[in-house]
Design a protein around this motif. Structure first.
Motif, short mmCIF file in Angstrom:
data_model
loop_
_atom_site.label_atom_id
_atom_site.label_comp_id
_atom_site.label_asym_id
_atom_site.label_seq_id
_atom_site.Cartn_x
_atom_site.Cartn_y
_atom_site.Cartn_z
N ASN A 65 -5.84 4.14 35.67
CA ASN A 65 -4.85 4.83 34.77
C ASN A 65 -5.40 4.74 33.41
OD1 ASN A 65 -3.23 5.50 37.19
ND2 ASN A 65 -2.64 3.26 37.16
N LYS A 66 -5.83 3.54 33.18
CA LYS A 66 -6.15 3.57 31.51
C LYS A 66 -7.55 2.71 31.36
CE LYS A 66 -4.49 1.88 27.31
NZ LYS A 66 -3.48 0.96 26.62
N VAL A 67 -8.51 3.24 30.77
CA VAL A 67 -9.77 2.56 30.33
C VAL A 67 -9.73 2.36 28.88
CG1 VAL A 67 -10.87 4.68 30.18
CG2 VAL A 67 -12.18 2.71 30.55
N SER A 68 -10.21 1.19 28.39
CA SER A 68 -10.51 1.09 27.20
C SER A 68 -11.72 0.20 26.75
CB SER A 68 -9.57 0.41 26.32
OG SER A 68 -9.11 -0.95 26.87
N ILE A 69 -12.35 0.52 25.77
CA ILE A 69 -13.65 -0.42 25.45
C ILE A 69 -13.53 -1.01 24.32
CG2 ILE A 69 -15.33 0.84 27.14
CD1 ILE A 69 -16.05 2.58 24.73
N ASP A 70 -14.12 -2.17 23.95
CA ASP A 70 -14.38 -2.72 22.77
C ASP A 70 -15.84 -2.64 22.12
OD1 ASP A 70 -11.76 -3.74 23.18
OD2 ASP A 70 -12.38 -5.71 24.11
N LEU A 71 -15.82 -2.52 21.00
CA LEU A 71 -16.94 -1.87 20.51
C LEU A 71 -17.05 -2.94 19.04
CD1 LEU A 71 -16.57 1.67 20.82
CD2 LEU A 71 -18.48 0.59 22.03
N ILE A 72 -18.70 -3.01 18.85
CA ILE A 72 -18.93 -3.72 17.48
C ILE A 72 -19.93 -2.46 16.96
CG2 ILE A 72 -20.25 -5.35 16.08
CD1 ILE A 72 -18.99 -7.55 18.04
N PHE A 73 -19.71 -2.15 15.69
CA PHE A 73 -20.57 -1.23 14.97
C PHE A 73 -21.44 -2.37 14.04
CE2 PHE A 73 -17.58 1.60 16.78
CZ PHE A 73 -18.22 2.74 17.11
N ILE A 74 -22.86 -2.20 13.98
CA ILE A 74 -23.39 -2.87 13.00
C ILE A 74 -23.89 -1.98 12.07
CG2 ILE A 74 -25.40 -4.38 12.47
CD1 ILE A 74 -25.20 -5.66 15.46
N CYS A 75 -23.51 -1.91 10.86
CA CYS A 75 -23.84 -0.99 9.48
C CYS A 75 -24.62 -1.56 8.67
CB CYS A 75 -22.38 -0.38 9.31
SG CYS A 75 -21.29 0.50 10.38
N TYR A 76 -25.22 -0.55 7.82
CA TYR A 76 -25.84 -0.96 6.71
C TYR A 76 -25.45 0.12 5.83
CZ TYR A 76 -29.65 -3.99 8.65
OH TYR A 76 -30.33 -5.01 9.42
N PRO A 77 -25.34 -0.29 4.30
CA PRO A 77 -24.95 0.48 3.24
C PRO A 77 -26.05 1.77 3.18
CG PRO A 77 -24.80 -1.52 2.33
CD PRO A 77 -25.66 -1.73 3.59
N LYS A 78 -25.28 3.11 3.10
CA LYS A 78 -26.34 4.20 3.08
C LYS A 78 -27.30 4.15 1.62
CE LYS A 78 -23.52 7.66 5.66
NZ LYS A 78 -22.93 9.11 5.53
N LYS A 79 -26.89 3.51 0.74
CA LYS A 79 -27.42 3.29 -0.45
C LYS A 79 -28.95 2.38 -0.06
CE LYS A 79 -26.29 2.65 -5.37
NZ LYS A 79 -25.42 2.17 -6.29
N LEU A 80 -28.55 1.39 0.70
CA LEU A 80 -29.57 0.38 0.92
C LEU A 80 -30.74 1.49 1.65
CD1 LEU A 80 -30.93 -2.12 1.30
CD2 LEU A 80 -29.60 -2.60 3.31
N ILE A 81 -30.35 2.04 2.76
CA ILE A 81 -31.24 2.77 3.49
C ILE A 81 -31.79 3.77 2.70
CG2 ILE A 81 -31.16 4.47 5.55
CD1 ILE A 81 -29.78 2.41 6.99
N LYS A 82 -31.50 4.52 1.96
CA LYS A 82 -31.76 5.49 1.00
C LYS A 82 -33.13 4.97 0.27
CE LYS A 82 -32.34 9.59 -1.11
NZ LYS A 82 -33.52 10.12 -0.96
N ASN A 83 -32.60 3.57 -0.27
CA ASN A 83 -33.66 2.97 -1.19
C ASN A 83 -34.82 2.70 -0.52
OD1 ASN A 83 -32.08 3.44 -3.60
ND2 ASN A 83 -30.98 1.13 -3.38
N LEU A 84 -34.70 2.08 0.81
CA LEU A 84 -35.60 1.84 1.56
C LEU A 84 -36.72 2.78 2.07
CD1 LEU A 84 -34.08 -0.69 3.99
CD2 LEU A 84 -35.92 -1.30 2.53
N GLU A 85 -35.87 4.14 2.13
CA GLU A 85 -36.65 5.21 2.52
C GLU A 85 -37.39 5.79 1.38
OE1 GLU A 85 -33.43 7.53 4.07
OE2 GLU A 85 -33.70 7.25 6.14
N ASP A 86 -37.00 5.89 0.34
CA ASP A 86 -37.82 6.11 -0.89
C ASP A 86 -38.85 5.48 -1.17
OD1 ASP A 86 -35.79 8.20 -1.19
OD2 ASP A 86 -34.53 7.09 -2.69
N LEU A 87 -38.79 4.10 -1.09
CA LEU A 87 -39.81 2.97 -1.27
C LEU A 87 -40.96 3.40 -0.28
CD1 LEU A 87 -40.84 0.75 -2.70
CD2 LEU A 87 -39.60 -0.94 -0.94
N PHE A 88 -40.59 3.52 1.06
CA PHE A 88 -41.75 3.59 1.92
C PHE A 88 -42.44 5.06 1.68
CE2 PHE A 88 -39.75 0.24 4.14
CZ PHE A 88 -40.82 -0.65 4.43
#
Length: 174
Positions: A65-88
């Motif tokens: 009758n009802k389904v639910s899920i519990d989730l964890i999202f592991i995130c990084y700041p977009k700014k950090l990712i952009k800096n890493l991409e630019d560096l590489f």
């Protein structure tokens, strides 16, 4: 990390994998909308709840009758990712995927160790320590602490009144 629970009324129909995928996608869109400065690195399902019964893994072909899920999202700041991409990129290296290394390593070690009722992985970094905990072979939680090996080195230096180089050597010899 961002914890999230999402549910759907099923009115007695059989739950299918596509129903779970829809819920995960819906939750992902809500996280993206609510946290515009974050990039989702990992999505981890920690619990499936069907008709108020908990399951560690997806229970196929259940009427509910009802389904639910519990989730964890592991995130990084977009700014950090952009800096890493630019560096590489400056060094002609393209990034295919960015992972939370502590989580990825824990999956590998968990597989090598086999089945355990409770297991924790502690990853001590330079300025941070992460703890990842599995219960009954399933991801349960993770926690990051702003204490790392650099802090230990500084503490040894201060307590023994020695310079940082000698302190680091003493720590490594211990």
């Amino acid at each position: 990390s961002i914890g999230f629970s999402i549910s759907k009324k099923m009115e007695g129909t059989k739950i299918q994998k596509k129903d779970i995928e829809y819920l995960i996608q819906d939750a992902k869109q809500q996280v993206i909308k609510s946290y515009p400065d974050e990039n989702i690195i990992h999505i981890i399902v920690t619990n499936y709840r069907i008709n108020n019964n908990n399951f560690d893994s997806f229970p196929e072909e259940n009427n509910c009758n009802k389904v639910s899920i519990d989730l964890i999202f592991i995130c990084y700041p977009k700014k950090l990712i952009k800096n890493l991409e630019d560096l590489f990129y400056k060094h002609h290296i393209s990034i295919k995927q960015i992972l939370f290394s502590s989580y990825a390593k824990s999956l590998n070690y968990k597989e090598e160790l086999g089945s355990f009722q409770n297991i924790a992985f502690v990853d001590i970094g330079y300025k941070k320590t992460s703890v990842i905990y599995y219960k009954n072979d399933n991801f349960n939680f993770f926690h990051m602490m702003p204490i790392g090996s650099q802090h230990i080195t500084k503490d040894i230096s201060k307590i023994l009144k020695i310079d940082l180089k000698k302190s680091e050597k003493a720590k490594l010899n211990f």
